[in-house]
Design a protein around this motif. Sequence first.
Motif, PDB file in Angstrom:
ATOM      1  N   ALA A  34       1.055  -1.986   0.177  1.00 44.09           N
ATOM      2  CA  ALA A  34       0.048   0.196   0.170  1.00 44.09           C
ATOM      3  C   ALA A  34       0.986   1.160   0.230  1.00 44.09           C
ATOM      4  CB  ALA A  34      -1.617  -0.186   1.285  1.00 44.09           C
ATOM      5  N   ARG A  35       1.685   1.337   1.131  1.00 43.24           N
ATOM      6  CA  ARG A  35       3.008   2.415   0.857  1.00 43.24           C
ATOM      7  C   ARG A  35       3.334   2.184  -0.012  1.00 43.24           C
ATOM      8  NH1 ARG A  35       7.534   3.357  -0.042  1.00 43.24           N
ATOM      9  NH2 ARG A  35       8.251   1.567  -0.067  1.00 43.24           N
TER      10      ARG A  35
ATOM     11  N   THR B 298      -4.358   5.346   2.292  1.00 41.87           N
ATOM     12  CA  THR B 298      -5.133   5.408   2.747  1.00 41.87           C
ATOM     13  C   THR B 298      -5.940   3.450   2.693  1.00 41.87           C
ATOM     14  OG1 THR B 298      -5.167   5.244   0.499  1.00 41.87           O
ATOM     15  CG2 THR B 298      -4.968   7.285   1.243  1.00 41.87           C
ATOM     16  N   LYS B 299      -7.516   4.187   2.616  1.00 37.25           N
ATOM     17  CA  LYS B 299      -7.638   2.921   2.522  1.00 37.25           C
ATOM     18  C   LYS B 299      -7.973   1.994   1.236  1.00 37.25           C
ATOM     19  CE  LYS B 299     -10.843   3.731   7.020  1.00 37.25           C
ATOM     20  NZ  LYS B 299     -12.625   3.831   7.289  1.00 37.25           N
TER      21      LYS B 299
ATOM     22  N   ALA C 243      -5.804  -1.619  -2.720  1.00 30.98           N
ATOM     23  CA  ALA C 243      -5.596  -1.975  -4.215  1.00 30.98           C
ATOM     24  C   ALA C 243      -4.300  -3.398  -4.054  1.00 30.98           C
ATOM     25  CB  ALA C 243      -5.599  -0.529  -4.238  1.00 30.98           C
ATOM     26  N   ALA C 244      -3.897  -3.335  -2.367  1.00 35.10           N
ATOM     27  CA  ALA C 244      -2.756  -3.974  -1.960  1.00 35.10           C
ATOM     28  C   ALA C 244      -3.596  -5.272  -1.705  1.00 35.10           C
ATOM     29  CB  ALA C 244      -1.933  -3.660  -1.215  1.00 35.10           C
TER      30      ALA C 244
END
Length: 549
Positions: free
Chosen positions: A527-528, A536-537, A542-543
């Motif tokens: 996610a980072r 974010t959520k 997406a991750a």
Amino acid sequence: MLRALDIRDMLIIDRLELTFQPGLNVLTGETGAGKSILLDSLGFVLGWRGRAELVRTGAAQGEVVAEFDLPEGHPAHDILSEAGLPGGEELILRRVNTAEGRKTAWVNDRRCSGEVLRALSETLIELHGQHDDRGLLNPRGHRAMLDEFASVEGQLAEVRQAWVAMGKARKTVDQTKAALDAVRAEEEFLRHAVAELDQLDPQPGEDEELDMRRRTMQGAEKIRDDVVRAFHLLGGDGAEGAMGDALRWLEGVSAEAAGQLEAPIMALGRAMLELGEAQGGVEHCLNALEFNPAELEMVEERLFAIRALARKYDVLADELGGFAEGLRVKLNALDAGDVNLAEQMAALSAAEAHYDTYAQRLTDTRYQSAGQLDQAVMAELAPLKMERAVFETQITPGDAGPEGRDVVAFTVATNPGAPAGPLNKIASGGELSRFLLALKVCLTGDDSDHTMIFDEIDRGVGGATADAVGRRLAALADGGQVLVVTHSPQVAAQGAHHWRVQKQVEDGMTLSTVVPLSKTERVDEIARMVAGDTITKEARAAARSLLKA
């Protein structure tokens, strides 16, 4: 397969222990976190030439230990055996760098040189990236890669054998020519010397025998008169006659001397016998002293001739016969040389034809396989969003050698109609990465001996292209081991094992560390990579989607 990496006091790493696994191993982290330091440290323990200053500031020395699993039949076993190093199923490389720059290396606790480390590294690790000069970007290795793709081991062995045979035949011809040229340069001398020596025909020991005869004959005239006088004094008119008269007189009166003359008479008898032996010896000497003056002249003439030749050819008189035989052998070799040379030239021609046949057969196979490789790479380029690019394996004639006479180079044209050129000269960073990956997918086959490392090979690509890159990296890692340093979330999501490289400040000192990630931590890290510093959520969603894909 790389099993573990232990790094101490290298650059901004104080202590780091990593355990790697089969499959796709992913290393991620922010720019500058120290991912390149891991590769520098691994390259250091493998003997690669890299940064000059690696020891962490304030440390006395830096150290890296790498552990590898070596299955039976791994090519590293041959290198260990040749270097006299202990082998086994486990290979432990250790290298130390002092603050002063002195480097020391060990293989399985045995000291070794950097050359041995580098030889081992060729069988253990493949590094691929935009600055890779050891692998696919090095044109000197392209022929070997094509040959591996074409599976021409048998044909290569035939060409190598024919090359060796041709080299031996050429060496034989060159040696024969050199020998003949050397002999021809002294042919006139050889023929004159052999004729001269053959005419005289000196025999072993003849010099000493002739010298003795000469001395005897020279001394005969000086002593003969004295020997003759002595012979006459010993004869009937001399000692023999006087002793004979004395003996007769004594024998005539012996009966009247009451036995007193018996002993003298017996002594005179013995003396007469000794005198007779003396006369015989002197007579024999006189016979020996008889000589023909012409014989002395002949002896002296031959003796002087032998000694003159010995001085002329700088050999001992008794060695003239052997010297002549040596010259005769050279002449015989010269006389037979043309015949031998003709036979050797015919053998060389046959060896050259033999090599030409096998080399041409190998060239034909390479041309055929080059077309197949080009098609395979082009098929891989389409999913990588490079369907308009053209990959071509060019084969041009080169100097003959043990692996044929072909020069092989991989070339690309990124757009239709554009000129083709070397990979590293034509393609941009992202394009180059995808070319390298497509090539590696086609060239790897079932070979899992090497640990493949891809250093930011996904740079400059994203979206579906990055996903295609990740899937191909995962396919490469199937049954083997791949390490990838990446900034792409799509690539990171394909990893079977995931580590995050991060920096932290402790006691005012910046240090780099590597953390293995759990499933939850992998979601946050990917996610980072998707969203940046603020996760974010949507980025987490997406991750998770990428990890499930």
